[in-house]
Design a protein around this motif. Structure first.
Motif, PDB file in Angstrom:
ATOM      1  N   ARG A  23      27.708  32.079  33.379  1.00  0.00           N
ATOM      2  CA  ARG A  23      28.392  31.055  34.178  1.00  0.00           C
ATOM      3  C   ARG A  23      28.446  29.747  33.398  1.00  0.00           C
ATOM      4  O   ARG A  23      27.592  29.468  32.561  1.00  0.00           O
ATOM      5  CB  ARG A  23      27.669  30.832  35.515  1.00  0.00           C
ATOM      6  N   ASN A  24      29.465  28.946  33.703  1.00  0.00           N
ATOM      7  CA  ASN A  24      29.603  27.655  33.028  1.00  0.00           C
ATOM      8  C   ASN A  24      28.937  26.548  33.826  1.00  0.00           C
ATOM      9  O   ASN A  24      28.272  26.805  34.843  1.00  0.00           O
ATOM     10  CB  ASN A  24      31.068  27.340  32.755  1.00  0.00           C
ATOM     11  N   GLN A  25      29.140  25.280  33.392  1.00  0.00           N
ATOM     12  CA  GLN A  25      28.482  24.145  34.042  1.00  0.00           C
ATOM     13  C   GLN A  25      28.958  23.953  35.479  1.00  0.00           C
ATOM     14  O   GLN A  25      28.237  23.378  36.301  1.00  0.00           O
ATOM     15  CB  GLN A  25      28.743  22.872  33.228  1.00  0.00           C
ATOM     16  N   ALA A  26      30.163  24.420  35.786  1.00  0.00           N
ATOM     17  CA  ALA A  26      30.682  24.312  37.161  1.00  0.00           C
ATOM     18  C   ALA A  26      30.265  25.516  38.009  1.00  0.00           C
ATOM     19  O   ALA A  26      30.758  25.679  39.124  1.00  0.00           O
ATOM     20  CB  ALA A  26      32.202  24.206  37.122  1.00  0.00           C
ATOM     21  N   ASP A  27      29.358  26.335  37.481  1.00  0.00           N
ATOM     22  CA  ASP A  27      28.857  27.538  38.155  1.00  0.00           C
ATOM     23  C   ASP A  27      29.965  28.556  38.397  1.00  0.00           C
ATOM     24  O   ASP A  27      29.911  29.341  39.338  1.00  0.00           O
ATOM     25  CB  ASP A  27      28.163  27.180  39.478  1.00  0.00           C
ATOM     26  N   GLU A  28      30.963  28.537  37.513  1.00  0.00           N
ATOM     27  CA  GLU A  28      32.036  29.528  37.597  1.00  0.00           C
ATOM     28  C   GLU A  28      31.660  30.741  36.743  1.00  0.00           C
ATOM     29  O   GLU A  28      31.153  30.596  35.628  1.00  0.00           O
ATOM     30  CB  GLU A  28      33.355  28.933  37.085  1.00  0.00           C
ATOM     31  N   GLU A  29      31.908  31.919  37.308  1.00  0.00           N
ATOM     32  CA  GLU A  29      31.586  33.128  36.569  1.00  0.00           C
ATOM     33  C   GLU A  29      32.603  33.326  35.445  1.00  0.00           C
ATOM     34  O   GLU A  29      33.812  33.315  35.666  1.00  0.00           O
ATOM     35  CB  GLU A  29      31.606  34.344  37.493  1.00  0.00           C
ATOM     36  N   LEU A  30      32.103  33.525  34.231  1.00  0.00           N
ATOM     37  CA  LEU A  30      32.969  33.739  33.077  1.00  0.00           C
ATOM     38  C   LEU A  30      32.988  35.198  32.645  1.00  0.00           C
ATOM     39  O   LEU A  30      34.012  35.688  32.161  1.00  0.00           O
ATOM     40  CB  LEU A  30      32.503  32.874  31.898  1.00  0.00           C
ATOM     41  N   ALA A  31      31.867  35.877  32.789  1.00  0.00           N
ATOM     42  CA  ALA A  31      31.790  37.274  32.354  1.00  0.00           C
ATOM     43  C   ALA A  31      30.535  37.910  32.916  1.00  0.00           C
ATOM     44  O   ALA A  31      29.605  37.225  33.353  1.00  0.00           O
ATOM     45  CB  ALA A  31      31.790  37.357  30.831  1.00  0.00           C
ATOM     46  N   ASN A  32      30.525  39.237  32.909  1.00  0.00           N
ATOM     47  CA  ASN A  32      29.300  39.981  33.224  1.00  0.00           C
ATOM     48  C   ASN A  32      29.317  41.277  32.440  1.00  0.00           C
ATOM     49  O   ASN A  32      30.375  41.805  32.104  1.00  0.00           O
ATOM     50  CB  ASN A  32      29.181  40.237  34.731  1.00  0.00           C
ATOM     51  N   GLU A  33      28.131  41.764  32.122  1.00  0.00           N
ATOM     52  CA  GLU A  33      28.021  42.959  31.294  1.00  0.00           C
ATOM     53  C   GLU A  33      26.691  43.648  31.574  1.00  0.00           C
ATOM     54  O   GLU A  33      25.676  42.983  31.800  1.00  0.00           O
ATOM     55  CB  GLU A  33      28.116  42.593  29.811  1.00  0.00           C
ATOM     56  N   GLN A  34      26.700  44.966  31.569  1.00  0.00           N
ATOM     57  CA  GLN A  34      25.481  45.724  31.819  1.00  0.00           C
ATOM     58  C   GLN A  34      24.631  45.830  30.560  1.00  0.00           C
ATOM     59  O   GLN A  34      25.134  45.791  29.434  1.00  0.00           O
ATOM     60  CB  GLN A  34      25.826  47.123  32.326  1.00  0.00           C
ATOM     61  N   LEU A  35      23.321  46.000  30.789  1.00  0.00           N
ATOM     62  CA  LEU A  35      22.371  46.149  29.699  1.00  0.00           C
ATOM     63  C   LEU A  35      22.253  47.612  29.279  1.00  0.00           C
ATOM     64  O   LEU A  35      22.356  48.515  30.113  1.00  0.00           O
ATOM     65  CB  LEU A  35      20.996  45.622  30.114  1.00  0.00           C
TER      66      LEU A  35
END
Length: 287
Positions: A23-35
């Motif tokens: 997430r960025n400084q505005a708490d917007e989700e930018l990406a997600n990825e599994q481990l």
């Protein structure tokens, strides 16, 4: 830009399939990825995550977040780590070409100027200012719709103006202002010489001939300092000079350079026969 998130658990828990969020400084989700499990030790990692750099210049802070987990007898608190990047403007590369080697005082002359972005951006319509050695703006040129032929991203413009009235060496500049509209681009400048001479008295015509084939040679460089020229399809270069004695140098690819003394007391025609350079041979030595 690409990032990769690596996670370890001090208790050796299996984190396969858990999702990490960015997430960025505005708490917007930018990406997600599994481990997924790494080969070494008890570490788990995401694949490389592609992120788009912000359009705003400066420092930007991101958060990588592993959410809290409480299932199948496993319990983890939410874990967050921050990382930052510095975003800078794209660099502007400027260039100037086609300026005559010597320009009679006050005469009109033209040249080309261009700009290329470090990231290959389209620069159509950007304004380039031409400034003389006193800091006075002479004019503005607007970059072309398409890149210069043979290049991928060099946008160019043609510009005409009058040479200074003062004889001598002048240093002009082409400048571009920084802009933060759209994708930010830094400002830049490029200095180039403008040599002004007195009005020419005579014309020197150089005819370049292949000594063996007796055919004209195109594209040879002709120098009578400070005057320069290039032979045309007929092997001819015409150079206007002031009265005086000059050292003539004629050179080009594959030919042995020619040197002569030219006395420009009137119009002169000089026929120059050049020999092709002998082919070089190389021997291999073995010990």
């Amino acid at each position: 830009m690409t990032v990769r998130i690596i996670v370890t658990c001090p208790h050796g828990c299996d984190l396969t399939g858990d999702t990490v969020w960015i997430r960025n400084q505005a708490d917007e989700e930018l990406a997600n990825e599994q481990l997924a499990e790494l080969d070494e030790g008890d570490a788990y990692a995401t694949r490389e995550i592609l992120l788009q750099a912000p359009q705003t210049i400066g420092n930007h802070v991101y958060a990588a977040i592993l959410p809290a987990l409480d299932q199948d007898g496993l319990s983890h608190d939410k874990v967050t780590t921050q990382f930052s990047i510095v975003v800078k403007a794209h660099t502007a590369y400027l260039n100037v070409w086609g300026v005559p080697s010597a320009i009679p005082a006050g005469e009109r002359f033209g040249f080309k100027l261009g700009m290329k972005c470090s990231s290959g951006c389209k620069l159509t319509g950007r304004a380039l200012d031409i400034v003389d050695d006193s800091g006075t703006k002479i004019g503005t040129a607007t970059l072309s719709e398409d890149p210069s032929p043979g290049t991928k991203a060099l946008y160019y413009a043609e510009f005409e103006t009058n040479a200074p009235a003062e004889v001598g060496d002048h240093m002009w500049q082409v400048k571009v202002a920084a802009t933060e509209m759209g994708t930010p681009h830094a400002g830049g400048s490029f200095a180039f010489p403008v040599k002004v001479v007195t009005s020419p008295d005579f014309e020197v015509t150089v005819e370049a001939i292949d000594s063996e084939k007796q055919t004209p040679i195109k594209g040879l460089h002709v120098l009578m300092h400070p005057y320069r020229g290039i032979t045309d399809e007929n092997g001819i270069a015409r150079i206007r000079v002031t009265r005086g004695t000059y050292k003539l140098h004629v050179s080009g690819f594959k030919y042995i350079p020619h040197h002569a003394i030219i006395d420009a007391a009137n119009d002169v025609t000089e026929r120059v026969e050049l020999k092709v350079e002998p082919e070089r041979t190389y021997s291999n030595y073995y010990s």
